[in-house]
Design a protein around this motif. Sequence first.
Motif, PDB file in Angstrom:
ATOM      1  N   ILE A   3     -32.718 -25.588  56.227  1.00  0.00           N
ATOM      2  CA  ILE A   3     -33.039 -25.814  54.815  1.00  0.00           C
ATOM      3  C   ILE A   3     -32.549 -27.191  54.382  1.00  0.00           C
ATOM      4  CG2 ILE A   3     -32.565 -25.040  52.448  1.00  0.00           C
ATOM      5  CD1 ILE A   3     -32.665 -22.227  53.359  1.00  0.00           C
ATOM      6  N   LEU A   4     -33.380 -27.870  53.622  1.00  0.00           N
ATOM      7  CA  LEU A   4     -32.955 -29.117  52.978  1.00  0.00           C
ATOM      8  C   LEU A   4     -32.901 -28.852  51.475  1.00  0.00           C
ATOM      9  CD1 LEU A   4     -32.351 -32.165  52.885  1.00  0.00           C
ATOM     10  CD2 LEU A   4     -34.829 -32.564  52.827  1.00  0.00           C
ATOM     11  N   LEU A   5     -31.706 -28.939  50.935  1.00  0.00           N
ATOM     12  CA  LEU A   5     -31.503 -28.736  49.495  1.00  0.00           C
ATOM     13  C   LEU A   5     -31.344 -30.109  48.856  1.00  0.00           C
ATOM     14  CD1 LEU A   5     -30.763 -26.909  47.011  1.00  0.00           C
ATOM     15  CD2 LEU A   5     -28.392 -26.966  47.841  1.00  0.00           C
ATOM     16  N   LEU A   6     -32.159 -30.370  47.842  1.00  0.00           N
ATOM     17  CA  LEU A   6     -32.133 -31.697  47.211  1.00  0.00           C
ATOM     18  C   LEU A   6     -31.365 -31.656  45.895  1.00  0.00           C
ATOM     19  CD1 LEU A   6     -35.894 -32.667  47.739  1.00  0.00           C
ATOM     20  CD2 LEU A   6     -33.923 -33.189  49.208  1.00  0.00           C
ATOM     21  N   GLY A   7     -30.496 -32.636  45.698  1.00  0.00           N
ATOM     22  CA  GLY A   7     -29.743 -32.746  44.461  1.00  0.00           C
ATOM     23  C   GLY A   7     -28.304 -33.108  44.748  1.00  0.00           C
ATOM     24  N   SER A   8     -27.533 -33.314  43.690  1.00  0.00           N
ATOM     25  CA  SER A   8     -26.177 -33.812  43.941  1.00  0.00           C
ATOM     26  C   SER A   8     -25.126 -33.244  42.996  1.00  0.00           C
ATOM     27  CB  SER A   8     -26.170 -35.328  43.822  1.00  0.00           C
ATOM     28  OG  SER A   8     -26.547 -35.689  42.512  1.00  0.00           O
ATOM     29  N   GLY A  33     -26.362 -34.823  47.763  1.00  0.00           N
ATOM     30  CA  GLY A  33     -25.122 -34.063  47.629  1.00  0.00           C
ATOM     31  C   GLY A  33     -23.994 -34.911  47.081  1.00  0.00           C
ATOM     32  N   ASN A  34     -22.776 -34.406  47.186  1.00  0.00           N
ATOM     33  CA  ASN A  34     -21.588 -35.194  46.833  1.00  0.00           C
ATOM     34  C   ASN A  34     -20.467 -34.720  47.754  1.00  0.00           C
ATOM     35  OD1 ASN A  34     -19.697 -33.237  45.504  1.00  0.00           O
ATOM     36  ND2 ASN A  34     -21.421 -32.956  44.095  1.00  0.00           N
ATOM     37  N   PRO A  35     -19.398 -35.517  47.871  1.00  0.00           N
ATOM     38  CA  PRO A  35     -18.379 -35.203  48.884  1.00  0.00           C
ATOM     39  C   PRO A  35     -17.761 -33.808  48.731  1.00  0.00           C
ATOM     40  CG  PRO A  35     -17.968 -37.353  47.929  1.00  0.00           C
ATOM     41  CD  PRO A  35     -19.093 -36.760  47.154  1.00  0.00           C
ATOM     42  N   LEU A  43     -24.231 -33.274  54.629  1.00  0.00           N
ATOM     43  CA  LEU A  43     -24.702 -34.225  53.616  1.00  0.00           C
ATOM     44  C   LEU A  43     -25.583 -35.301  54.242  1.00  0.00           C
ATOM     45  CD1 LEU A  43     -21.481 -34.774  51.460  1.00  0.00           C
ATOM     46  CD2 LEU A  43     -23.274 -33.050  51.224  1.00  0.00           C
ATOM     47  N   GLN A  44     -26.656 -35.618  53.537  1.00  0.00           N
ATOM     48  CA  GLN A  44     -27.585 -36.657  53.989  1.00  0.00           C
ATOM     49  C   GLN A  44     -27.800 -37.636  52.844  1.00  0.00           C
ATOM     50  OE1 GLN A  44     -28.889 -37.236  56.897  1.00  0.00           O
ATOM     51  NE2 GLN A  44     -27.805 -35.465  57.715  1.00  0.00           N
ATOM     52  N   PRO A  45     -27.505 -38.905  53.059  1.00  0.00           N
ATOM     53  CA  PRO A  45     -27.608 -39.858  51.953  1.00  0.00           C
ATOM     54  C   PRO A  45     -29.051 -40.298  51.686  1.00  0.00           C
ATOM     55  CG  PRO A  45     -26.855 -40.968  53.920  1.00  0.00           C
ATOM     56  CD  PRO A  45     -27.027 -39.522  54.298  1.00  0.00           C
ATOM     57  N   LEU A  46     -29.923 -39.340  51.372  1.00  0.00           N
ATOM     58  CA  LEU A  46     -31.319 -39.712  51.106  1.00  0.00           C
ATOM     59  C   LEU A  46     -31.491 -40.126  49.658  1.00  0.00           C
ATOM     60  CD1 LEU A  46     -33.273 -36.774  52.839  1.00  0.00           C
ATOM     61  CD2 LEU A  46     -32.905 -39.086  53.714  1.00  0.00           C
ATOM     62  N   GLY A 367     -19.561 -34.759  39.526  1.00  0.00           N
ATOM     63  CA  GLY A 367     -19.292 -36.207  39.574  1.00  0.00           C
ATOM     64  C   GLY A 367     -17.989 -36.526  40.279  1.00  0.00           C
ATOM     65  N   VAL A 368     -18.001 -36.392  41.608  1.00  0.00           N
ATOM     66  CA  VAL A 368     -16.801 -36.724  42.389  1.00  0.00           C
ATOM     67  C   VAL A 368     -17.188 -37.647  43.545  1.00  0.00           C
ATOM     68  CG1 VAL A 368     -15.673 -34.523  41.857  1.00  0.00           C
ATOM     69  CG2 VAL A 368     -16.976 -34.741  43.978  1.00  0.00           C
ATOM     70  N   THR A 369     -16.213 -38.433  43.973  1.00  0.00           N
ATOM     71  CA  THR A 369     -16.417 -39.271  45.144  1.00  0.00           C
ATOM     72  C   THR A 369     -15.156 -39.170  46.003  1.00  0.00           C
ATOM     73  OG1 THR A 369     -16.996 -41.487  45.873  1.00  0.00           O
ATOM     74  CG2 THR A 369     -15.600 -41.355  43.949  1.00  0.00           C
ATOM     75  N   GLN A 370     -15.243 -39.639  47.242  1.00  0.00           N
ATOM     76  CA  GLN A 370     -14.099 -39.479  48.135  1.00  0.00           C
ATOM     77  C   GLN A 370     -13.637 -40.829  48.670  1.00  0.00           C
ATOM     78  OE1 GLN A 370     -14.840 -37.003  51.594  1.00  0.00           O
ATOM     79  NE2 GLN A 370     -12.769 -36.172  51.444  1.00  0.00           N
ATOM     80  N   LYS A 371     -12.306 -41.009  48.640  1.00  0.00           N
ATOM     81  CA  LYS A 371     -11.719 -42.223  49.236  1.00  0.00           C
ATOM     82  C   LYS A 371     -10.422 -41.822  49.909  1.00  0.00           C
ATOM     83  CE  LYS A 371     -12.285 -44.515  45.259  1.00  0.00           C
ATOM     84  NZ  LYS A 371     -12.000 -45.462  44.194  1.00  0.00           N
ATOM     85  N   ASN A 372     -10.201 -42.259  51.112  1.00  0.00           N
ATOM     86  CA  ASN A 372      -8.969 -41.942  51.867  1.00  0.00           C
ATOM     87  C   ASN A 372      -8.635 -40.459  51.804  1.00  0.00           C
ATOM     88  OD1 ASN A 372      -8.739 -44.757  51.998  1.00  0.00           O
ATOM     89  ND2 ASN A 372      -7.638 -44.749  50.038  1.00  0.00           N
ATOM     90  N   ASN A 373      -9.629 -39.623  51.984  1.00  0.00           N
ATOM     91  CA  ASN A 373      -9.392 -38.172  51.974  1.00  0.00           C
ATOM     92  C   ASN A 373      -8.983 -37.592  50.638  1.00  0.00           C
ATOM     93  OD1 ASN A 373     -10.124 -36.931  54.322  1.00  0.00           O
ATOM     94  ND2 ASN A 373      -8.363 -37.793  55.426  1.00  0.00           N
TER      95      ASN A 373
END
Length: 422
Positions: A3-8, A33-35, A43-46, A367-373
């Motif tokens: 399955i490919l689920l689209l959205g983030s 997606g998001n981290p 996750l696929q950065p499409l 609305g999250v992002t990941q840096k250094n774990n």
Amino acid sequence: MKILLLGSGAREHAMAYNLSKSALVENLFIAPGNPGLASIGILQPLNLDDQASVLEFCNANQIDMVICGPEAPLAQGLMDYLELHNPDLILIGPKQKGAQLESSKAFAKEFMIKYEIPTARYQSFDKNQIQEAINFGKSLGLPLVIKADGLAAGKGVVITQSHEESEAEIKSMLAGKFGTASSTLVIEEFLSGIEFSVFVLTNGHQYVLLPTAKDYKRVGEGDTGPNTGGMGSISPVPFADEEMMEKVKNKIILPTLSGLQKENIPYQGFIFFGLISVNGEPFVIEYNCRMGDPETESVMMRLQSDLARLCLQCHQGRLDTASVKISPQHVATIFLTSGGYPGDFEKDKLIGPLPELQHGEQIFFAGVTQKNNHLYTSGGRVIAVSCLGENRKDAIDAAMTLAEKISYEGKYYRKDIGFDLV
Ligand code: AMP
Ligand code: GLY
């Protein structure tokens, strides 16, 4: 199935939460997606605007089913493109014509009037009809509802309290306040009542009903202040009882499906009926061609059936024999936002260690992002918390407690979700 689920957002996280538990799902890809979703999907950065890259990914990875979370790719015709180039794909989300239920308010209103689906009285106007629009607005009285025809990220509806305000708003929208989205306007009568959301999964002929929900759109407590992408939701909706749902089915859901058939608009996917109960009678405020956010978070907490199986049955024309199991429990979802949202807000705030989740509790990331774990905030709506309870109060209390346990600078959330349902 692959399955490919689209959205983030948190809506897609909630859908992935159900899909990832399915025995039918071999691989769950989420794009972009998001981290926060990395633990339950690949996750696929499409870029969803790049239809060719979505198709290429589906072909390269033998994707069986594509489920689209947000409306924009649907309105842009992503499903038309995928169907044309890979007819074997199972597509959950309507093609461009069906997506017009959401992407053009003028189309949706005309459709409802034609098929006698209860909705507010209205007329639509373009930029050559400013005076006609103003006169029609006056004839409807106050407050007045003025809507941009096209997609405006949930901001295209203005409710005015005076004729001067209406006139200024009509002029500014037709002059391009929301770009081409407001080059046509819908002006409609204000309906006074209480709103709720009804969701179906349909193949255009058969449908299954998902749990009802109610969302809270305004940023401030007591439903005050500007509209947001959604500050919270509850499910079930106490006044959406059997009698109400019978009316919703007969006056709204069935006529909508038969209208789509008569218009020769094939439709496979979700329909979100944004309804208002006016003295116990349901009216359609809007259609959406997708699930709601943050209603989906609440809906998926209560949906015990396998969403992947339901989507497959939808595609196979077997929804008439599908069983939808819904938990009798209540759920409350509270969105944690960045301070200042929906106005200017700061991002890049470190999110502290997340609490360990107890049974009946979930965290859905937006609305999250990941840096250094570490997770950092990256948007206005950051994290949704959803909790089950034996009754609405227990669910709300649990969600409040969970919301308190998450920390980042500027965290804001409404503490009165469900306030109007006592
Ligand atoms: P929409 O984007 O069409 O859902 O509109 C956004 C919000 O505006 C709705 O959720 C309602 O709260 C409000 N609204 C829209 N149309 C009407 C109406 N005819 N009467 C009262 N409120 C409305
Ligand atoms: N909760 C409203 C929406 O998703 O549009």
